[in-house]
Design a protein around this motif. Structure first.
Motif, PDB file in Angstrom:
ATOM      1  N   GLN A 123       0.880  -1.353   0.023  1.00 15.89           N
ATOM      2  CA  GLN A 123       0.097   0.032  -0.083  1.00 15.89           C
ATOM      3  C   GLN A 123       0.556   1.030  -0.053  1.00 15.89           C
ATOM      4  O   GLN A 123       0.776   2.323  -0.708  1.00 15.89           O
ATOM      5  CB  GLN A 123      -1.086  -0.043   1.229  1.00 15.89           C
ATOM      6  N   PHE A 125       3.923   1.590  -0.930  1.00 16.56           N
ATOM      7  CA  PHE A 125       4.612   1.836  -2.464  1.00 16.56           C
ATOM      8  C   PHE A 125       3.740   2.071  -3.466  1.00 16.56           C
ATOM      9  O   PHE A 125       3.865   3.020  -4.322  1.00 16.56           O
ATOM     10  CB  PHE A 125       5.289   0.450  -2.830  1.00 16.56           C
ATOM     11  N   LEU A 126       2.258   1.607  -3.391  1.00 15.85           N
ATOM     12  CA  LEU A 126       1.369   2.025  -4.241  1.00 15.85           C
ATOM     13  C   LEU A 126       1.179   3.631  -4.229  1.00 15.85           C
ATOM     14  O   LEU A 126       0.987   4.188  -5.191  1.00 15.85           O
ATOM     15  CB  LEU A 126      -0.002   1.318  -4.269  1.00 15.85           C
ATOM     16  N   TYR A 129       5.111   5.514  -4.692  1.00 13.20           N
ATOM     17  CA  TYR A 129       5.768   5.526  -6.109  1.00 13.20           C
ATOM     18  C   TYR A 129       4.675   5.481  -7.183  1.00 13.20           C
ATOM     19  O   TYR A 129       4.657   6.095  -8.251  1.00 13.20           O
ATOM     20  CB  TYR A 129       6.638   4.182  -6.204  1.00 13.20           C
ATOM     21  N   GLY A 130       3.590   4.864  -6.725  1.00 12.77           N
ATOM     22  CA  GLY A 130       2.613   4.868  -7.970  1.00 12.77           C
ATOM     23  C   GLY A 130       1.624   5.835  -8.321  1.00 12.77           C
ATOM     24  O   GLY A 130       1.558   6.293  -9.043  1.00 12.77           O
ATOM     25  N   PHE A 131       1.140   6.570  -7.310  1.00 13.11           N
ATOM     26  CA  PHE A 131       0.464   7.733  -7.312  1.00 13.11           C
ATOM     27  C   PHE A 131       1.504   9.109  -7.703  1.00 13.11           C
ATOM     28  O   PHE A 131       0.968   9.943  -8.229  1.00 13.11           O
ATOM     29  CB  PHE A 131      -0.507   8.095  -6.107  1.00 13.11           C
ATOM     30  N   GLN A 133       3.584   8.835  -9.662  1.00 10.30           N
ATOM     31  CA  GLN A 133       3.863   8.803 -11.284  1.00 10.30           C
ATOM     32  C   GLN A 133       3.016   9.730 -11.840  1.00 10.30           C
ATOM     33  O   GLN A 133       3.600  10.351 -12.990  1.00 10.30           O
ATOM     34  CB  GLN A 133       3.630   7.357 -11.462  1.00 10.30           C
ATOM     35  N   PHE A 134       1.866  10.186 -11.350  1.00 10.91           N
ATOM     36  CA  PHE A 134       1.154  11.049 -12.080  1.00 10.91           C
ATOM     37  C   PHE A 134       1.214  12.512 -11.522  1.00 10.91           C
ATOM     38  O   PHE A 134       0.213  13.080 -10.956  1.00 10.91           O
ATOM     39  CB  PHE A 134      -0.568  10.779 -11.904  1.00 10.91           C
TER      40      PHE A 134
ATOM     41  N   ALA B 200       5.230   2.708 -12.248  1.00 11.71           N
ATOM     42  CA  ALA B 200       5.098   2.377 -10.720  1.00 11.71           C
ATOM     43  C   ALA B 200       3.656   1.945 -10.346  1.00 11.71           C
ATOM     44  O   ALA B 200       3.290   1.071  -9.866  1.00 11.71           O
ATOM     45  CB  ALA B 200       5.591   3.353 -10.003  1.00 11.71           C
ATOM     46  N   PHE B 201       2.635   2.904 -10.796  1.00  9.08           N
ATOM     47  CA  PHE B 201       1.036   2.649 -10.575  1.00  9.08           C
ATOM     48  C   PHE B 201       0.841   1.136 -11.018  1.00  9.08           C
ATOM     49  O   PHE B 201       0.266   0.594  -9.929  1.00  9.08           O
ATOM     50  CB  PHE B 201       0.464   3.643 -11.071  1.00  9.08           C
ATOM     51  N   PHE B 204       2.662  -1.619  -8.931  1.00  9.27           N
ATOM     52  CA  PHE B 204       2.368  -2.066  -7.288  1.00  9.27           C
ATOM     53  C   PHE B 204       1.010  -2.002  -7.489  1.00  9.27           C
ATOM     54  O   PHE B 204       0.590  -2.938  -6.522  1.00  9.27           O
ATOM     55  CB  PHE B 204       2.700  -0.590  -6.723  1.00  9.27           C
ATOM     56  N   ALA B 205      -0.092  -1.472  -8.293  1.00 14.24           N
ATOM     57  CA  ALA B 205      -1.102  -2.063  -8.094  1.00 14.24           C
ATOM     58  C   ALA B 205      -1.449  -3.683  -8.443  1.00 14.24           C
ATOM     59  O   ALA B 205      -2.301  -4.422  -7.819  1.00 14.24           O
ATOM     60  CB  ALA B 205      -2.162  -1.445  -9.096  1.00 14.24           C
ATOM     61  N   CYS B 208      -0.472  -5.767  -5.336  1.00 12.67           N
ATOM     62  CA  CYS B 208      -1.753  -5.768  -4.383  1.00 12.67           C
ATOM     63  C   CYS B 208      -2.933  -6.628  -5.013  1.00 12.67           C
ATOM     64  O   CYS B 208      -3.467  -7.300  -4.115  1.00 12.67           O
ATOM     65  CB  CYS B 208      -2.507  -4.213  -4.411  1.00 12.67           C
TER      66      CYS B 208
END
Lengths: 285, 235
Positions: A123, A125-126, A129-131, A133-134, B200-201, B204-205, B208
């Motif tokens: 969670q 990392f998401l 790093y994930g969010f 990204q935008f 990354a999104f 990492f999604a 999950c």
């Protein structure tokens, strides 16, 4: 006759030593095992103490002690804030989970399932790093300050995570309140709002007290993962100290800090529980 | 869409095979840890229940320490501390160099944490078994080991199952931490893919989703096991 009674008195009434098998041996296998285990612990703690003593370095201490304290405060701050915010967020989720409206119910269920079914690390990392990204999107809606900063991301993901767990605790506790309490309130003509805050919630919170304490402790332990996204909490400072000196005592001090922290919290929670449930006990008048 | 499918493909261009290996690693680590943790947890519970105060104290100390330490810290302590300890033993005493197997370190750390929580579950399950069961077994002349194997454990398993299923799900999630000491589990593989593709999104999604799928499958399996354990009960 007299002979018989004296015989009975002699054999049955006279106290005899316990049979062989019942007598405790001075050194049973159990005792030996126990002492050996305790000796292993003693050697373990003694060697840690010796290690800390041998590698004691005043420079190291003066350099890292303030950092450790700072990291410790960061951990406490992060956990306290996210547990409090998560507590607020858990209210609508718990209500959604208990709602008769299917849409709310499903949404709350999905939320809880996601956050309880995935590791905190994933969670984190998401979100980080994930969010992250935008970036342009967040900059456009002026939210980049939130996703740029690892501290605020840590706070956000912990809040979201603990909200899911706290919602389940709250739901379980509310469902545990007997139906008669609600019916009683209704028959007295109390409005729903008053019924909830004055009748259901106080009883539910007593049931929820212990799970809330456990959740607090789990959050303190779980918060160690924020060190991975370079938040300098207690674990982060420890990792930094270790990477700079390759001195293993960094981890031992961290362990001592965490153990003391968790133990204090546990004792404190016991006291709170004693105080809040004093009307439920019969012994102390 | 096609772009994401190529990202997931097996082979040189995609990350599918790496991630599949990671998932396999996660599952095998959890499955390897489970029996060790259960075994240790059972004996810890026996120790805490023991009449001998020294055994009690030793077992309690273990659970207090490993329930109080963050899992990540336990992992680091086992990994780095084990390395130092082994170096001390082998290099200075025997003159050999031995490297800590990080899989083993991860397994030991996870088993320590799992067993301290499992002991709690077993302990409350022990409380659910009436004293008469032990007395009955004693009256039949069963020795301690047989009493455990034939009388107590079959009942204990049924009582402990709900708590243990919970712990299994926690264990499955805790395995993600081993990616930090460089083990190639799901988290590590998706992280690698995320860094290399700048997606990354997506990755990492995906991680999950993988964990959700693992929890979903295991909760289905656990439900079936629990149902089977309850098959002797009157409905």
């Amino acid at each position: 006759m007299t002979i018989q009674t004296s015989y009975v008195a002699k054999t049955l009434l006279e106290s005899r030593p316990r049979p062989e098998s019942m007598r405790e041996k001075l050194l049973s296998g159990r005792k030996i095992t126990g002492y050996v285990l305790l000796a292993i612990w003693a050697v373990f703690f003694l060697s840690i103490a010796v290690f800390l003593y041998v590698s004691y370095d005043p420079d190291y201490m003066s350099r890292y002690r303030p950092k450790y304290l700072y990291g410790f405060l960061t951990t406490i701050e992060l956990v306290a804030m996210s547990v409090a915010l998560g507590g607020i967020l858990s209210l609508p989720i718990a209500f959604g989970r208990m709602s008769k409206i299917k849409l709310f119910n499903r949404m709350a269920f999905g939320y809880i399932y996601f956050f309880r079914g995935t590791p905190l690390l994933a969670q984190l990392f998401l979100l980080y790093y994930g969010f992250g990204q935008f970036r342009h999107f967040w900059q456009d809606i002026n939210m980049w300050w939130l996703f740029r900063d690892s501290w605020s991301i840590a706070l956000l993901s912990f809040t979201l995570n603990t909200a899911a767990y706290q919602a389940e605790i709250l739901r379980g506790a509310i469902m545990n309140v007997p139906k008669g309490q609600i019916e009683g309130a209704q028959s007295l003509g109390l409005p729903k709002f008053v019924t909830f805050f004055k009748i259901i919630l106080p009883q539910a919170l007593i049931v929820a007290l212990r799970p809330y304490g456990n959740e607090f402790i789990l959050m303190i332990k779980g918060s160690a993962v924020v060190s991975i996204i370079s938040v300098y909490d207690l674990m982060g400072e420890t990792r930094r100290a270790f990477s700079q000196t390759y001195d293993f005592q960094a981890y031992i001090y961290a362990a001592i800090f965490y153990l003391i922290c968790v133990e204090i919290l546990r004792r404190l929670w016991d006291l709170i529980e004693q105080r809040l449930t004093r009307h439920l006990r019969r012994d102390n008048g | 869409m096609d772009y994401y499918l190529t990202l997931l493909s097996f082979g040189a261009t995609g990350w599918g095979d790496e991630i599949a290996h990671g998932v396999l690693f996660t599952v095998s680590l959890a499955i390897c840890t489970l029996p060790v943790g259960l075994f240790m947890g059972f004996f810890l519970a026996l120790g805490i229940n023991s009449k001998e105060p020294s055994i009690q104290r030793a077992a309690k100390l273990f659970t207090i320490i490993f329930r109080g330490l963050p899992e990540l810290l336990t992992l680091f302590i086992v990994y780095y501390g084990g390395q130092i300890l082994l170096n001390l033993l082998f290099q200075h005493v025997l003159g050999m160099e031995i490297e800590v197997n990080s899989f083993l370190a991860g397994m030991i750390a996870l088993a320590f944490v799992f067993s301290s929580y499992a002991s709690e579950v077993f302990l409350s399950a022990f409380k659910g078994i009436p004293q008469g069961q032990y007395e009955g077994a004693f009256a039949l002349g069963l020795p301690w080991f047989k009493t455990m194997r034939l009388v107590i454990v079959p009942q204990l398993i049924k009582l402990a199952l709900p708590g243990l299923s919970n712990l299994w799900l926690i264990l499955l999630k805790d395995t993600s931490l081993v990616s930090i000491i460089g083990l190639t589990d799901t988290m590590f593989a998706t992280g690698l893919a995320a860094r290399n593709t700048k997606e990354a999104f997506f990755f990492f999604a995906l991680a999950c989703v993988v964990y959700l799928a693992l929890t979903f499958v295991s909760s289905m399996a656990l439900e079936a096991i629990e149902k089977r354990a309850r098959r002797g009960e009157v409905r």
